[in-house]
Write a protein that holds these residues in place. Structure first.
Motif, PDB file in Angstrom:
ATOM      1  N   ALA A 269      82.594  20.780  32.115  1.00 21.85           N
ATOM      2  CA  ALA A 269      81.936  19.697  32.959  1.00 21.85           C
ATOM      3  C   ALA A 269      80.187  19.816  32.493  1.00 21.85           C
ATOM      4  CB  ALA A 269      81.903  19.890  34.373  1.00 21.85           C
ATOM      5  N   GLY A 270      79.653  18.769  32.504  1.00 23.91           N
ATOM      6  CA  GLY A 270      78.114  18.678  32.432  1.00 23.91           C
ATOM      7  C   GLY A 270      77.763  18.921  30.973  1.00 23.91           C
ATOM      8  N   SER A 271      76.355  19.590  30.788  1.00 21.58           N
ATOM      9  CA  SER A 271      75.845  19.846  29.601  1.00 21.58           C
ATOM     10  C   SER A 271      75.787  21.147  29.410  1.00 21.58           C
ATOM     11  CB  SER A 271      74.524  19.136  29.866  1.00 21.58           C
ATOM     12  OG  SER A 271      73.447  19.878  28.557  1.00 21.58           O
ATOM     13  N   PRO A 272      76.041  21.712  28.291  1.00 19.37           N
ATOM     14  CA  PRO A 272      76.068  23.116  27.909  1.00 19.37           C
ATOM     15  C   PRO A 272      74.624  23.719  27.692  1.00 19.37           C
ATOM     16  CG  PRO A 272      77.373  21.784  26.146  1.00 19.37           C
ATOM     17  CD  PRO A 272      76.779  20.842  27.025  1.00 19.37           C
ATOM     18  N   GLU A 273      73.648  22.749  27.294  1.00 23.27           N
ATOM     19  CA  GLU A 273      72.528  23.217  27.349  1.00 23.27           C
ATOM     20  C   GLU A 273      71.722  23.492  28.659  1.00 23.27           C
ATOM     21  OE1 GLU A 273      73.277  20.493  25.782  1.00 23.27           O
ATOM     22  OE2 GLU A 273      72.601  20.618  23.746  1.00 23.27           O
ATOM     23  N   HIS A 274      72.140  22.652  29.643  1.00 20.82           N
ATOM     24  CA  HIS A 274      71.634  22.823  31.003  1.00 20.82           C
ATOM     25  C   HIS A 274      72.405  24.294  31.721  1.00 20.82           C
ATOM     26  CE1 HIS A 274      71.020  22.570  35.321  1.00 20.82           C
ATOM     27  NE2 HIS A 274      72.394  22.627  35.625  1.00 20.82           N
ATOM     28  N   TRP A 275      73.711  24.414  31.269  1.00 21.29           N
ATOM     29  CA  TRP A 275      74.292  25.761  31.925  1.00 21.29           C
ATOM     30  C   TRP A 275      73.794  26.842  31.192  1.00 21.29           C
ATOM     31  CZ3 TRP A 275      75.906  24.054  36.168  1.00 21.29           C
ATOM     32  CH2 TRP A 275      76.531  23.030  36.146  1.00 21.29           C
ATOM     33  N   GLY A 276      73.274  26.551  29.826  1.00 15.86           N
ATOM     34  CA  GLY A 276      72.661  27.721  29.223  1.00 15.86           C
ATOM     35  C   GLY A 276      71.386  28.240  29.492  1.00 15.86           C
ATOM     36  N   GLU A 277      70.670  27.110  29.982  1.00 13.38           N
ATOM     37  CA  GLU A 277      69.306  27.324  30.568  1.00 13.38           C
ATOM     38  C   GLU A 277      69.253  28.194  31.842  1.00 13.38           C
ATOM     39  OE1 GLU A 277      66.614  24.174  30.582  1.00 13.38           O
ATOM     40  OE2 GLU A 277      66.843  23.741  28.487  1.00 13.38           O
ATOM     41  N   GLN A 278      70.504  27.942  32.743  1.00 14.83           N
ATOM     42  CA  GLN A 278      70.532  28.507  34.013  1.00 14.83           C
ATOM     43  C   GLN A 278      70.839  29.995  33.733  1.00 14.83           C
ATOM     44  OE1 GLN A 278      69.318  25.893  35.813  1.00 14.83           O
ATOM     45  NE2 GLN A 278      70.487  26.608  37.374  1.00 14.83           N
ATOM     46  N   ILE A 279      71.622  30.174  32.598  1.00 16.05           N
ATOM     47  CA  ILE A 279      72.224  31.499  32.650  1.00 16.05           C
ATOM     48  C   ILE A 279      70.884  32.347  31.882  1.00 16.05           C
ATOM     49  CG2 ILE A 279      73.346  32.921  30.943  1.00 16.05           C
ATOM     50  CD1 ILE A 279      75.633  30.732  31.257  1.00 16.05           C
ATOM     51  N   LEU A 280      70.318  31.842  31.151  1.00 15.88           N
ATOM     52  CA  LEU A 280      68.941  32.491  30.501  1.00 15.88           C
ATOM     53  C   LEU A 280      67.866  32.635  31.371  1.00 15.88           C
ATOM     54  CD1 LEU A 280      67.603  33.574  27.834  1.00 15.88           C
ATOM     55  CD2 LEU A 280      66.830  31.201  27.226  1.00 15.88           C
ATOM     56  N   ARG A 281      67.595  31.771  32.273  1.00 19.01           N
ATOM     57  CA  ARG A 281      66.585  31.883  33.538  1.00 19.01           C
ATOM     58  C   ARG A 281      66.959  33.195  34.331  1.00 19.01           C
ATOM     59  NH1 ARG A 281      67.144  27.611  35.694  1.00 19.01           N
ATOM     60  NH2 ARG A 281      65.089  26.239  35.170  1.00 19.01           N
ATOM     61  N   ARG A 282      68.141  33.233  34.573  1.00 15.48           N
ATOM     62  CA  ARG A 282      68.720  34.428  35.393  1.00 15.48           C
ATOM     63  C   ARG A 282      68.395  35.556  34.552  1.00 15.48           C
ATOM     64  NH1 ARG A 282      73.072  31.997  36.743  1.00 15.48           N
ATOM     65  NH2 ARG A 282      72.361  31.191  38.812  1.00 15.48           N
ATOM     66  N   HIS A 329      61.679  28.902  23.631  1.00 14.99           N
ATOM     67  CA  HIS A 329      62.340  28.214  22.531  1.00 14.99           C
ATOM     68  C   HIS A 329      63.358  27.164  23.200  1.00 14.99           C
ATOM     69  CE1 HIS A 329      65.275  28.391  18.951  1.00 14.99           C
ATOM     70  NE2 HIS A 329      64.912  27.059  19.266  1.00 14.99           N
ATOM     71  N   ALA A 330      63.877  27.652  24.273  1.00 18.29           N
ATOM     72  CA  ALA A 330      65.088  26.645  25.089  1.00 18.29           C
ATOM     73  C   ALA A 330      64.599  25.860  25.863  1.00 18.29           C
ATOM     74  CB  ALA A 330      65.793  27.706  25.948  1.00 18.29           C
ATOM     75  N   THR A 331      63.311  25.864  26.371  1.00 21.26           N
ATOM     76  CA  THR A 331      62.897  24.930  27.332  1.00 21.26           C
ATOM     77  C   THR A 331      61.745  24.058  26.745  1.00 21.26           C
ATOM     78  OG1 THR A 331      61.432  26.513  28.209  1.00 21.26           O
ATOM     79  CG2 THR A 331      63.521  26.358  29.326  1.00 21.26           C
ATOM     80  N   ARG A 332      61.200  24.327  25.569  1.00 20.25           N
ATOM     81  CA  ARG A 332      60.076  23.362  25.194  1.00 20.25           C
ATOM     82  C   ARG A 332      60.609  21.963  24.703  1.00 20.25           C
ATOM     83  NH1 ARG A 332      61.175  26.039  20.105  1.00 20.25           N
ATOM     84  NH2 ARG A 332      61.483  24.629  18.264  1.00 20.25           N
ATOM     85  N   PRO A 333      59.810  21.017  25.015  1.00 19.56           N
ATOM     86  CA  PRO A 333      60.277  19.529  24.789  1.00 19.56           C
ATOM     87  C   PRO A 333      60.962  19.545  23.501  1.00 19.56           C
ATOM     88  CG  PRO A 333      58.294  19.537  25.959  1.00 19.56           C
ATOM     89  CD  PRO A 333      58.525  21.096  25.446  1.00 19.56           C
TER      90      PRO A 333
END
Length: 367
Positions: A269-282, A329-333
């Motif tokens: 479900a959803g976007s892998p990049e979104h879930w990945g950013e949530q994990i990396l933020r944590r 790297h993960a969050t830059r435009p």
């Protein structure tokens, strides 16, 4: 409280008394102290007395030897800011000074103690940023607090330059526990990432900023490592190939069943990049919390010199810097070039931290 329970005065208290006693006995020595101010003193009365000494003009030695003009002037100047100051206490300070010619050494002790407290306060703010109520952008708040710690260390580095053999020997506390409950948001988001990547593995080459150690649940980290291994070899990726790779990683020998793995990968479900950013933020917040606790532990160990405090703190920040680089790297435009990274503060205290050049990022699908 029993008399035996009253804590003893810390060593810096005696250094403050010795310094002030030296300046009462030989006022002109105040010109030899270097960067010392009232804010460096741990006792408010001592700070007020030193402020008075700094504001007044010291009498000539021959006048000081004949008349108590210096004592009288100090009492008049300092009493509005230190109501309990008495002539008797000034005599106590003078008696507490072993040798007035050592005034510069006493001043250096006071500055060193203030440096320790300053580093501790910066570490506490970092811990609070990493663990406090979540703000709209907790990662940015943590990075600002990290920069503040680095700025404090840079400022103090000019007073206490590092030298060989200045690594602290403090036994550091273990990392704080992470939320690994099966019903937590962290576990749920990790499962969604694994399921979505298994269904759409084409995103893996662009998500090299995510590492297995970023996951809060060890099982999830191993499964992500299995996916990364398959992608590195160019092998096909789906729930069955991941299960087969997990067997080679010894996962099925640890009590996890094949059905457990397949169930974990069954609900994309959803976007892998979104879930990945949530994990990396944590993971970033967790590493910041750990870094703050380690620096705080260095400051609690009174055996550490200011050189050791600064060196150990810079090393701790360097460990956090690796996670920070992956987050940037993960969050830059998508249209932005590689992020500009500052030189690691730890480079002055040991081997330089190698710079990781992140791969180019293609435009993400809209979430």
């Amino acid at each position: 409280m029993a008399l035996d329970d009253i804590p003893a005065d810390p060593p810096v208290r005696y250094a403050e008394q010795a310094l002030l006693g030296a300046l009462i006995l030989e006022p002109l020595r105040i010109k030899t102290l270097g960067p010392l101010g009232p804010e460096h003193f741990s006792v408010a009365m001592h700070g007020a007395l030193f402020a008075a000494m700094s504001a007044l003009t010291a009498p000539a030695p021959e006048v000081h030897a004949r008349e108590p003009v210096w004592i009288t002037a100090l009492l008049a100047q300092a009493r509005p800011h230190a109501r309990g100051l008495t002539v008797s206490y000034l005599h106590t300070l003078a008696d507490a000074c072993p040798e007035p010619s050592h005034a510069s050494a006493y001043a250096q002790m006071i500055v060193a103690n203030r440096a320790r407290l300053t580093i501790r306060a910066a570490a506490e703010r970092l811990v609070q940023a990493a663990t406090g109520p979540l703000l709209p952008d907790p990662a940015a708040h943590v990075l600002d607090s990290t920069d503040a710690v680095a700025a404090v260390l840079d400022d103090l580095g000019g007073l206490f330059p590092s030298h060989p053999g200045s690594l602290p020997r403090t036994v550091l506390p273990p990392p704080p526990s992470r939320d690994t409950g099966t019903g937590s948001d962290a576990a749920g988001e990790e499962q969604l990432l694994l399921s979505t990547v298994a269904a759409r593995p084409g995103c893996l080459p662009e998500m090299r900023w995510l590492r297995p150690e970023d996951f809060t649940v060890p099982l999830h980290g191993v499964l992500y490592r299995c996916m990364a291994s398959l992608a590195y070899r160019g092998d096909p990726i789906d729930a069955v190939t991941v299960l087969w790779e997990a067997q080679h990683h010894g996962l099925l020998a640890s009590g996890v069943t094949a059905k457990d793995v397949l169930d974990l990968l069954a609900t994309p479900a959803g976007s892998p990049e979104h879930w990945g950013e949530q994990i990396l933020r944590r993971s970033l917040l967790h590493h910041a919390h750990t870094t703050g606790l380690h620096i705080h532990a260095y400051t609690d160990d009174l055996a550490n010199t200011p050189h050791q405090l600064i060196t150990g703190s810079r090393r701790a920040l360097a460990d956090l810097g690796a996670v920070r680089a992956r987050w940037q790297h993960a969050t830059r435009p998508p249209s932005a070039g590689p992020p500009r990274t500052k030189p690691a503060p730890a480079s002055r205290a040991g081997p330089a931290t190698p710079r990781v050049t992140p791969p180019a990022v293609s435009t993400r699908a809209s979430r």
